[in-house]
Design a protein around this motif. Sequence first.
Motif, short mmCIF file in Angstrom:
data_model
loop_
_atom_site.label_atom_id
_atom_site.label_comp_id
_atom_site.label_asym_id
_atom_site.label_seq_id
_atom_site.Cartn_x
_atom_site.Cartn_y
_atom_site.Cartn_z
N ALA A 95 -12.57 101.25 -42.63
CA ALA A 95 -13.74 101.72 -43.37
C ALA A 95 -14.16 100.73 -44.44
N GLU A 96 -13.27 99.80 -44.82
CA GLU A 96 -13.59 98.85 -45.87
C GLU A 96 -14.33 97.63 -45.35
N ALA A 97 -14.17 97.28 -44.09
CA ALA A 97 -14.74 96.06 -43.55
C ALA A 97 -16.26 96.05 -43.58
N ALA A 98 -16.90 97.13 -43.17
CA ALA A 98 -18.37 97.18 -43.11
C ALA A 98 -19.00 97.01 -44.50
N PRO A 99 -18.58 97.76 -45.52
CA PRO A 99 -19.18 97.56 -46.84
C PRO A 99 -18.95 96.15 -47.39
N GLN A 100 -17.79 95.55 -47.12
CA GLN A 100 -17.52 94.20 -47.60
C GLN A 100 -18.46 93.21 -46.92
N PHE A 101 -18.67 93.38 -45.64
CA PHE A 101 -19.59 92.51 -44.91
C PHE A 101 -21.00 92.65 -45.47
N GLN A 103 -21.88 93.59 -48.42
CA GLN A 103 -21.93 93.02 -49.77
C GLN A 103 -22.05 91.49 -49.71
N VAL A 104 -21.28 90.88 -48.83
CA VAL A 104 -21.34 89.42 -48.67
C VAL A 104 -22.72 89.01 -48.18
N LEU A 105 -23.26 89.74 -47.22
CA LEU A 105 -24.59 89.44 -46.69
C LEU A 105 -25.65 89.57 -47.77
N ILE A 110 -29.45 87.20 -51.77
CA ILE A 110 -29.88 87.06 -53.16
C ILE A 110 -29.78 85.60 -53.60
N ARG A 111 -28.71 84.92 -53.22
CA ARG A 111 -28.55 83.52 -53.59
C ARG A 111 -29.63 82.62 -52.96
N SER A 112 -30.09 82.99 -51.77
CA SER A 112 -31.10 82.17 -51.10
C SER A 112 -32.53 82.51 -51.55
N MET A 113 -32.68 83.55 -52.32
CA MET A 113 -33.99 84.00 -52.80
C MET A 113 -34.57 82.97 -53.79
N PRO A 114 -35.89 82.77 -53.77
CA PRO A 114 -36.49 81.86 -54.76
C PRO A 114 -36.15 82.32 -56.19
N GLN A 115 -35.94 81.35 -57.06
CA GLN A 115 -35.49 81.61 -58.43
C GLN A 115 -36.37 82.62 -59.18
N LEU A 116 -37.68 82.52 -59.05
CA LEU A 116 -38.59 83.44 -59.76
C LEU A 116 -38.31 84.89 -59.40
N TYR A 117 -38.10 85.13 -58.12
CA TYR A 117 -37.85 86.50 -57.67
C TYR A 117 -36.42 86.92 -58.01
N CYS A 156 -35.68 90.50 -49.41
CA CYS A 156 -34.42 91.13 -48.99
C CYS A 156 -34.59 91.89 -47.69
N ALA A 157 -35.66 92.66 -47.58
CA ALA A 157 -35.90 93.48 -46.39
C ALA A 157 -36.06 92.59 -45.17
N SER A 158 -36.78 91.47 -45.31
CA SER A 158 -36.99 90.60 -44.15
C SER A 158 -35.70 89.91 -43.72
N ARG A 159 -34.82 89.59 -44.67
CA ARG A 159 -33.56 88.92 -44.34
C ARG A 159 -32.50 89.90 -43.83
N LEU A 160 -32.62 91.14 -44.23
CA LEU A 160 -31.62 92.15 -43.85
C LEU A 160 -32.10 93.01 -42.68
N ASP A 161 -33.27 92.69 -42.13
CA ASP A 161 -33.85 93.44 -41.01
C ASP A 161 -34.00 94.91 -41.31
#
Length: 162
Positions: A95-101, A103-105, A110-117, A156-161
């Motif tokens: 049950a822990e694997a899915a939430p960890q994945f 969170q990493v995703l 968030i790290r790849s998001m443009p700085q302004l956003y 976020c929505a576009s990257r997370l489908d």
Amino acid sequence: MSDTKQLGAEAQDGINRLYRRYAAWLDRRLRAHVDADAAADVVQETYIRAAPYALDDIRHPKAFLLKIALNLVRDESRREGRRRRDRESQRPPEAEAAPQFDQVLLEQVIRSMPQLYRDVFVLSRFGGMTYPEIAQSFGISVKTVEWRMSRALEYCASRLDL
């Protein structure tokens, strides 16, 4: 039977003056750490904890009240951490694997998001700041903050489908 003690009229007047003067300020300060309902509860508990002290003995009332309040917030955070660890220890490892994945995703998105956003998104979602507070800190309008936040959410929505 109650374990509370009655305050004298002078002490009661002192704590009432202290409350009227600093309660709103303390509530605003606490909202950076907890939500509005929890902040109101912590303010009330702070004044209960401050009641036994003589007003004349308090040289720096803001520091005194903030220290009590932040200690209360930390105590509650520790209790919640223990409760969460207790719940997690009862959960199967699968049950822990899915939430960890997830969170990493999310962290990667968030790290790849443009700085302004990203700045607006992180301050709002993880820093607990309101749009007017973010606008003030960057010297921009609230409308700009709203626009950037909507772009961050779209990103976020576009990257997370979603």
